[in-house]
Design a protein around this motif. Structure first.
Motif, PDB file in Angstrom:
ATOM      1  N   GLY A   1     -23.081 -38.444 -90.143  1.00  9.17           N
ATOM      2  CA  GLY A   1     -22.392 -37.562 -91.082  1.00  9.17           C
ATOM      3  C   GLY A   1     -22.800 -36.103 -90.989  1.00  9.17           C
ATOM      4  N   LEU A   2     -23.948 -35.809 -90.397  1.00 10.01           N
ATOM      5  CA  LEU A   2     -24.351 -34.411 -90.196  1.00 10.01           C
ATOM      6  C   LEU A   2     -23.337 -33.659 -89.336  1.00 10.01           C
ATOM      7  N   SER A   3     -22.646 -34.382 -88.464  1.00  9.33           N
ATOM      8  CA  SER A   3     -21.672 -33.738 -87.574  1.00  9.33           C
ATOM      9  C   SER A   3     -20.458 -33.200 -88.322  1.00  9.33           C
ATOM     10  N   PHE A   4     -20.195 -33.719 -89.530  1.00  2.30           N
ATOM     11  CA  PHE A   4     -19.001 -33.316 -90.265  1.00  2.30           C
ATOM     12  C   PHE A   4     -19.064 -31.853 -90.732  1.00  2.30           C
ATOM     13  N   LEU A   5     -20.281 -31.286 -90.803  1.00  2.14           N
ATOM     14  CA  LEU A   5     -20.418 -29.900 -91.254  1.00  2.14           C
ATOM     15  C   LEU A   5     -19.695 -28.933 -90.319  1.00  2.14           C
ATOM     16  N   LEU A   6     -19.815 -29.124 -89.016  1.00  5.13           N
ATOM     17  CA  LEU A   6     -19.265 -28.179 -88.040  1.00  5.13           C
ATOM     18  C   LEU A   6     -17.991 -28.683 -87.367  1.00  5.13           C
ATOM     19  N   LEU A   7     -17.651 -29.947 -87.593  1.00  5.05           N
ATOM     20  CA  LEU A   7     -16.457 -30.513 -86.952  1.00  5.05           C
ATOM     21  C   LEU A   7     -15.184 -29.728 -87.271  1.00  5.05           C
ATOM     22  N   PRO A   8     -14.898 -29.379 -88.555  1.00 14.26           N
ATOM     23  CA  PRO A   8     -13.658 -28.635 -88.836  1.00 14.26           C
ATOM     24  C   PRO A   8     -13.591 -27.290 -88.111  1.00 14.26           C
ATOM     25  N   LEU A   9     -14.709 -26.569 -88.039  1.00 12.34           N
ATOM     26  CA  LEU A   9     -14.728 -25.287 -87.334  1.00 12.34           C
ATOM     27  C   LEU A   9     -14.393 -25.467 -85.861  1.00 12.34           C
ATOM     28  N   ASN A  10     -15.008 -26.436 -85.219  1.00 14.45           N
ATOM     29  CA  ASN A  10     -14.820 -26.608 -83.784  1.00 14.45           C
ATOM     30  C   ASN A  10     -13.395 -27.017 -83.434  1.00 14.45           C
ATOM     31  N   ILE A  11     -12.817 -27.914 -84.227  1.00 12.94           N
ATOM     32  CA  ILE A  11     -11.433 -28.321 -83.951  1.00 12.94           C
ATOM     33  C   ILE A  11     -10.471 -27.175 -84.262  1.00 12.94           C
ATOM     34  N   PHE A  12     -10.675 -26.497 -85.391  1.00 12.99           N
ATOM     35  CA  PHE A  12      -9.813 -25.362 -85.712  1.00 12.99           C
ATOM     36  C   PHE A  12      -9.828 -24.312 -84.604  1.00 12.99           C
ATOM     37  N   SER A  13     -10.989 -24.089 -84.012  1.00 13.39           N
ATOM     38  CA  SER A  13     -11.114 -23.036 -83.003  1.00 13.39           C
ATOM     39  C   SER A  13     -10.162 -23.250 -81.830  1.00 13.39           C
ATOM     40  N   THR A  14      -9.872 -24.514 -81.493  1.00 10.45           N
ATOM     41  CA  THR A  14      -8.971 -24.756 -80.365  1.00 10.45           C
ATOM     42  C   THR A  14      -7.567 -24.240 -80.664  1.00 10.45           C
ATOM     43  N   TYR A  15      -7.117 -24.380 -81.904  1.00 14.43           N
ATOM     44  CA  TYR A  15      -5.813 -23.843 -82.300  1.00 14.43           C
ATOM     45  C   TYR A  15      -5.828 -22.312 -82.245  1.00 14.43           C
ATOM     46  N   TYR A  16      -6.924 -21.726 -82.694  1.00 12.05           N
ATOM     47  CA  TYR A  16      -7.036 -20.262 -82.698  1.00 12.05           C
ATOM     48  C   TYR A  16      -6.987 -19.715 -81.277  1.00 12.05           C
TER      49      TYR A  16
ATOM     50  N   LYS B   1      -5.520 -18.129 -75.041  1.00 13.95           N
ATOM     51  CA  LYS B   1      -6.771 -18.338 -74.325  1.00 13.95           C
ATOM     52  C   LYS B   1      -6.950 -19.841 -74.071  1.00 13.95           C
ATOM     53  N   PRO B   2      -6.032 -20.433 -73.304  1.00 13.73           N
ATOM     54  CA  PRO B   2      -6.105 -21.891 -73.120  1.00 13.73           C
ATOM     55  C   PRO B   2      -7.360 -22.340 -72.393  1.00 13.73           C
ATOM     56  N   GLY B   3      -7.929 -21.479 -71.538  1.00 14.55           N
ATOM     57  CA  GLY B   3      -9.143 -21.856 -70.824  1.00 14.55           C
ATOM     58  C   GLY B   3     -10.317 -22.071 -71.765  1.00 14.55           C
ATOM     59  N   THR B   4     -10.474 -21.174 -72.724  1.00  9.98           N
ATOM     60  CA  THR B   4     -11.553 -21.318 -73.700  1.00  9.98           C
ATOM     61  C   THR B   4     -11.321 -22.531 -74.589  1.00  9.98           C
ATOM     62  N   SER B   5     -10.085 -22.705 -75.008  1.00 13.39           N
ATOM     63  CA  SER B   5      -9.743 -23.868 -75.821  1.00 13.39           C
ATOM     64  C   SER B   5     -10.044 -25.160 -75.060  1.00 13.39           C
TER      65      SER B   5
ATOM     66  N   VAL C   1     -21.499 -26.891 -79.473  1.00 11.31           N
ATOM     67  CA  VAL C   1     -20.139 -26.356 -79.347  1.00 11.31           C
ATOM     68  C   VAL C   1     -19.909 -25.220 -80.340  1.00 11.31           C
ATOM     69  N   ALA C   2     -20.428 -25.342 -81.562  1.00 18.22           N
ATOM     70  CA  ALA C   2     -20.222 -24.314 -82.585  1.00 18.22           C
ATOM     71  C   ALA C   2     -20.840 -22.977 -82.169  1.00 18.22           C
ATOM     72  N   ILE C   3     -21.977 -23.013 -81.494  1.00 21.92           N
ATOM     73  CA  ILE C   3     -22.600 -21.770 -81.009  1.00 21.92           C
ATOM     74  C   ILE C   3     -21.679 -21.077 -80.012  1.00 21.92           C
ATOM     75  N   PHE C   4     -21.113 -21.854 -79.088  1.00 24.89           N
ATOM     76  CA  PHE C   4     -20.164 -21.290 -78.111  1.00 24.89           C
ATOM     77  C   PHE C   4     -18.911 -20.768 -78.802  1.00 24.89           C
ATOM     78  N   VAL C   5     -18.385 -21.540 -79.753  1.00 27.22           N
ATOM     79  CA  VAL C   5     -17.168 -21.155 -80.474  1.00 27.22           C
ATOM     80  C   VAL C   5     -17.363 -19.839 -81.215  1.00 27.22           C
ATOM     81  N   ALA C   6     -18.471 -19.694 -81.921  1.00 27.03           N
ATOM     82  CA  ALA C   6     -18.725 -18.478 -82.686  1.00 27.03           C
ATOM     83  C   ALA C   6     -18.770 -17.255 -81.769  1.00 27.03           C
ATOM     84  N   ASN C   7     -19.408 -17.401 -80.624  1.00 28.26           N
ATOM     85  CA  ASN C   7     -19.503 -16.295 -79.670  1.00 28.26           C
ATOM     86  C   ASN C   7     -18.134 -15.860 -79.176  1.00 28.26           C
TER      87      ASN C   7
END
Length: 407
Positions: free
Chosen positions: A325-340, A346-350, A389-395
């Motif tokens: 369940g610890l993974s649920f904290l960052l899961l929404p951010l990481n999935i949302f980032s692919t849409y962004y 930027k399909p390569g980053t996604s 993944v969240a560290i990469f996404v934020a950058n």
């Protein structure tokens, strides 16, 4: 409902069936998100692009029809082989096959609900897409009870409810084409295969998120049975259900904001994109905190909701759910980032986010953690993955947002 009726074996059987859903839905998202991003970006650039944008709609429908036909054949004739591949043992296979029987009749409806939901949101009719999904989902919930318990059909009754719910959602969505908001038209696309290629490249990361869930389920199923046994697999079946809820929350952020991002990216309105991004990130943070907190606070509540548990399952479930369940904290951010990233072209980053999160990092940890750190360490695979993944996404998110025009 299946867990309550069939017990832990029913929940384990649903874990085996889960990858089939991931594949079917992901193919619909591949065409739907890929096509609708290009559709909205063109319209954001100029209203004169309406014909070209509808060419992408036509290409997406054509691609979905081809994928539906192939998927339909595979599910009808190779269901046993699929379920065995996804981890079904002889004890679980009959249950899983009974659930799939009604699904065989309506496979294309699952792909086309995903496709049309994406295009309705981008064609100015998100309310109808929401109504359609709610109608089918609510029918599915009550249908589960009616077919599983009232008609005493067990796991096959759940399959019937799911199949009918999907068809009803699709029928509601089709009413868009008779309404005043509809601007979708059938336009013969120039260079169809070129457009299909562009749609696939644009939508691949969203597609892979769901495929990856199927891949991870297969890996988890096999590793759990090898290292921890059937009871642990039953608990993992509950985790799949919770993860589906969390992922749907993430999808809701991405799919609601994607038309805003795509249209304003085409129009060069970086100020509007930044404003929408703040709301999206705030929502992702709230969802992540809520789901992690509830899972940590009441793990056995979920177990009792999704099955009739044995004493051993109640004993092992809390530590399993709290670790995963610890993974649920960052899961929404990481999935949302692919849409962004998709909306900002930027399909390569996604792609890197979805593949890293859904296969390379997570798959490596699932395979390596049990032999290196003990069997129970497998439940930390996803929390570690989401953090990396969240560290990469934020950058990347900071970098690309700074590059947007002022407005």
């Amino acid at each position: 409902m299946v867990g309550q009726y069939q017990g832990p074996e029913g929940s384990a059987a649903m874990a085996v069936v889960a990858p089939i859903w991931n594949i079917i839905y992901s193919l619909g998202l591949l065409m739907g998100i890929g096509g609708s991003v290009l559709f909205s970006t063109l319209r954001g650039e100029s209203l004169e692009n309406r014909k070209r944008s509808n060419e992408y709609f036509t290409a997406a429908v054509t691609g979905a029809a081809i994928l539906s036909a192939v998927t339909w054949i595979v599910v009808i004739f190779f269901d046993r082989e699929l379920l065995m591949l996804f981890g079904a043992k002889e004890t679980l296979l009959p249950l899983a096959q009974r659930y799939v029987i009604p699904i065989k009749f309506v496979v294309p409806s699952f792909l086309f609900t995903q496709l049309l939901a994406a295009f309705l949101r981008n064609d100015g009719d998100p309310a109808l897409a929401t109504k359609a999904v709610l109608f089918g989902g609510i029918f599915n919930v009550f249908g589960d009870y009616f077919f599983v318990f009232a008609l005493d059909l067990g796991i096959m009754g759940a399959g019937i409810a799911t199949a009918m719910g999907s068809v009803f959602s699709l029928l509601v969505m089709l009413t868009h084409f008779f309404g005043p908001k509809n601007t979708l038209r059938w336009e013969k696309p120039a260079k169809l295969f070129s457009k299909l290629k562009t749609i696939v490249i644009t939508g691949f990361s969203t597609f892979f998120i769901d495929v990856a869930m199927g891949i991870l389920t297969i890996l988890f199923n096999r590793q759990i049975l090898t290292w921890l046994g059937t009871d642990a697999l039953s608990v993992y079946a509950v985790i799949i259900n919770i993860s589906t809820f969390v992922q749907c929350c993430a999808y809701s952020i991405g799919q609601a904001s994607q038309p805003i991002f795509s249209t304003n990216f085409g129009a060069g309105r970086g100020d509007r994109i930044r404003q929408a991004l703040k709301y999206a990130l705030g929502t992702a943070g709230v969802f992540g905190l809520i789901w992690m907190a509830v899972t940590l606070a009441a793990p056995n509540l979920f177990i009792r909701i999704f099955m009739t548990p044995t004493p051993n399952i109640l004993a092992i479930a809390p530590s399993i759910l709290r670790r995963y369940g610890l993974s649920f904290l960052l899961l929404p951010l990481n999935i949302f980032s692919t849409y962004y990233f998709q909306a900002l072209m930027k399909p390569g980053t996604s792609f890197l986010v979805s593949v890293g999160r859904g296969a390379i990092i997570s798959g490596g940890l699932i395979c390596l953690l049990p032999p290196l750190a003990g069997a129970s360490s497998i439940w930390f695979a996803m929390p570690i993955t989401e953090l990396i993944v969240a560290i990469f996404v934020a950058n990347r998110m900071v970098r690309y947002t700074k590059q947007l025009p002022a407005g």
